[in-house]
Design an enzyme around this catalytic site. Structure first.
Site, PDB file in Angstrom:
ATOM      1  CB  SER A  12       2.799  18.215  13.509  1.00  0.00           C
ATOM      2  OG  SER A  12       3.508  18.542  12.324  1.00  0.00           O
ATOM      3  NE  ARG A  16       3.429  12.450  12.582  1.00  0.00           N
ATOM      4  CZ  ARG A  16       3.311  13.296  11.504  1.00  0.00           C
ATOM      5  NH1 ARG A  16       2.604  14.693  11.863  1.00  0.00           N
ATOM      6  NH2 ARG A  16       4.156  13.765  10.942  1.00  0.00           N
ATOM      7  N   GLY A  83       0.959  19.137   2.352  1.00  0.00           N
ATOM      8  CA  GLY A  83       2.159  17.795   2.355  1.00  0.00           C
ATOM      9  C   GLY A  83       1.962  16.463   3.294  1.00  0.00           C
ATOM     10  CG  ASP A 304       6.997  24.237   9.191  1.00  0.00           C
ATOM     11  OD1 ASP A 304       7.704  23.474   8.010  1.00  0.00           O
ATOM     12  OD2 ASP A 304       6.050  23.246   9.723  1.00  0.00           O
TER      13      ASP A 304
HETATM   14  C1  S3P Z   1       5.634  17.779   8.989  1.00  0.00           C
HETATM   15  C2  S3P Z   1       6.813  17.796   8.606  1.00  0.00           C
HETATM   16  C3  S3P Z   1       8.313  19.242   8.072  1.00  0.00           C
HETATM   17  C4  S3P Z   1       7.387  20.225   8.302  1.00  0.00           C
HETATM   18  C5  S3P Z   1       5.068  20.121   8.585  1.00  0.00           C
HETATM   19  C6  S3P Z   1       4.788  19.305   8.952  1.00  0.00           C
HETATM   20  C7  S3P Z   1       4.964  17.025   9.803  1.00  0.00           C
HETATM   21  O1  S3P Z   1       7.575  18.417   6.673  1.00  0.00           O
HETATM   22  O2  S3P Z   1       7.479  21.094   7.491  1.00  0.00           O
HETATM   23  O3  S3P Z   1       4.520  21.754   7.892  1.00  0.00           O
HETATM   24  O4  S3P Z   1       3.720  16.927  10.542  1.00  0.00           O
HETATM   25  O5  S3P Z   1       5.693  15.633  10.283  1.00  0.00           O
HETATM   26  P1  S3P Z   1       8.705  17.324   6.618  1.00  0.00           P
HETATM   27  O6  S3P Z   1       9.051  16.065   7.278  1.00  0.00           O
HETATM   28  O7  S3P Z   1       8.550  17.543   4.654  1.00  0.00           O
HETATM   29  O8  S3P Z   1      10.330  18.396   6.948  1.00  0.00           O
END
Ligand code: S3P
Length: 417
Positions: A12, A16, A83, A304
């Site tokens: 994460s 960013r 995602g 996760d």
């Molecule tokens: C993440 C947020 C989470 C997590 C993903 C990484 C992020 O998803 O499951 O692996 O970096 O913001 P959600 O925000 O959809 O819950």
């Protein structure tokens, strides 16, 4: 399993650091970046938007020219399996008065994007895509946004971040309220880049017109990757593992709270709470685990880690109940279905429920032919399961593991030798 190790950088925070560096003015440096496929997808997308990014292993330099320095891409942006990349990217693109088309892999095509495209349209972005912009491929033309107060139906850092990033250049104030708190890396890192984000309970807000200033980011180890070794250390006989420099941001440490509740022998050492993202060394030893209930507002703090916690529960005394976790259905795979199906093949006493699962232990697992279903966290969970299973376990499609953990098998093996 014995030894001292480090896990790769937090996914994460790595995403960013590249994105915010691209939006900032000046040269941002990143050390300890996760070089998994997802973060490489983020780098590639921003390079296609005209940002100069140089990478040497886990060290990255990003030469940002501000939001206005991003250029209309001549190619489609491909986020691969990520995602986080697509949702945060859409929030950024919503500010830009040019056209971009965004696609991803087969898994991304099934994941809901309406949760970000809906509020971004409300702010004024022009978005189209499959099923009216709910699924990829998605095309977007942004610019001239107005701030909104958005009540998110889900606790999702990706949704919250997309809206706050869109709010960076919107008129007035943009706020997001979540049902429960999700991870706060965006809020913390925007502050590190010199922006002001207001936190008022479950509501986070940002004033439009703020500029990011380049900075230096040091990415701590990913607690979501450490989780596989924390559980391995707890369930494999005669184990003692220490993991150095793991991020312990309180919005991510639900796994530690639950493992402690399960009676795992975990110790946290050398904690540094001064850094913008706190970190510590975490040690684990073989433990007699007890069943627990995992539900309510802890879910976003360990979402996760549920696949690997489900494996821990197969070795715990009693029935573990996981509920309020319907979000698992819209991850890289439907993680309720994939966890239950694969652990069942290895002899676990596990059942799917509407919003989670029920697991009774302890059960002796046996080797089987199982599959990651192309989901990195399912692949790693099964590899840890194989360490306690009798006989041989064959895992199909382990290449997915490089999404978040290049070098996973080498490190797993090093602890066993
Ligand atoms: C993440 C947020 C989470 C997590 C993903 C990484 C992020 O998803 O499951 O692996 O970096 O913001 P959600 O925000 O959809 O819950």
């Amino acid at each position: 399993m014995n030894g001292t190790m480090k896990v790769p950088g937090d996914k994460s925070i790595s995403h960013r650091s590249v994105m915010f560096g691209a939006l900032a003015h000046g040269k941002t440096t990143v050390t300890g970046l996760l070089t998994g496929d997802d973060c490489l997808s983020t780098i590639e997308c921003f390079q296609k938007l005209g940002v100069e990014i140089k990478r040497d292993g886990e060290y990255v330099e990003i030469y940002g020219k501000g939001l206005e320095g991003l250029k209309e891409p001549t190619e489609v942006l491909n986020v691969g399996n990520s995602g986080t990349t697509i949702r945060l990217l859409l929030g950024i693109l919503a500010n830009l008065p040019f056209h971009t088309t965004v696609i991803g892999d087969e898994s991304i095509a099934k994941r809901p994007m309406g949760r970000v495209t809906l509020p971004l349209k409300e702010m004024g972005a022009k978005i189209d895509g499959r099923e009216d912009g709910k699924f990829t491929p998605i095309s977007i033309r942004g610019g001239n946004l107005r701030g909104i107060n958005y009540q998110s139906p889900v606790a999702s850092a990706q949704v919250k971040s997309a809206i706050l990033l869109a709010g960076l250049n919107a008129s007035g104030i943009t706020s997001v309220t979540e049902p429960e708190d999700s991870r706060d890396h965006t809020e913390r890192m925007l502050q590190a880049f010199g922006c002001n984000v207001k936190v008022d309970g479950l509501t986070k807000s940002i004033e439009g017109g703020q500029k990011l200033q380049a900075t230096a980011i040091d990415v701590p180890g990913d607690i979501s990757s450490a989780a596989f070794f924390l559980v391995a250390g707890a369930i494999v006989n005669n184990s003692s593992i220490k993991i150095k420099n793991v991020g312990i941001n309180p919005t991510r440490t639900g796994i530690l709270d639950i493992l402690e509740k399960m009676d795992a022998n975990i110790t946290i050492e050398n904690a540094n709470h001064e850094a913008s993202e706190p970190y510590a060394d975490i040690a684990v030893e073989t433990s007699n685990l007890q069943a627990v209930e995992i539900s309510g507002d802890i879910i976003p703090r360990l979402i996760d880690e549920i696949p690997i916690l489900a494996l821990a529960a197969t070795q715990a005394e009693g029935t573990t109940i996981i509920k309020d976790a319907a979000e698992l259905k819209v991850k890289e795979t439907n993680r309720i279905d994939t966890v239950v199906a694969e652990l069942k093949k290895m002899g676990a006493n596990i059942e799917a429920t509407e919003d989670g699962m029920k697991i009774t232990g302890p059960t002796k697992l046996h080797g089987a032919r199982v599959s990651s279903h192309g989901d990195h966290r399912i692949g790693m969970m099964l590899a840890v399961a194989s360490c306690i299973a009798s006989g041989v376990t064959e895992i199909e499609n382990t290449s997915a593991i490089t999404i978040s953990y290049p070098g996973f098998f080498e490190q797993l093996q090093a602890l066993q030798s």
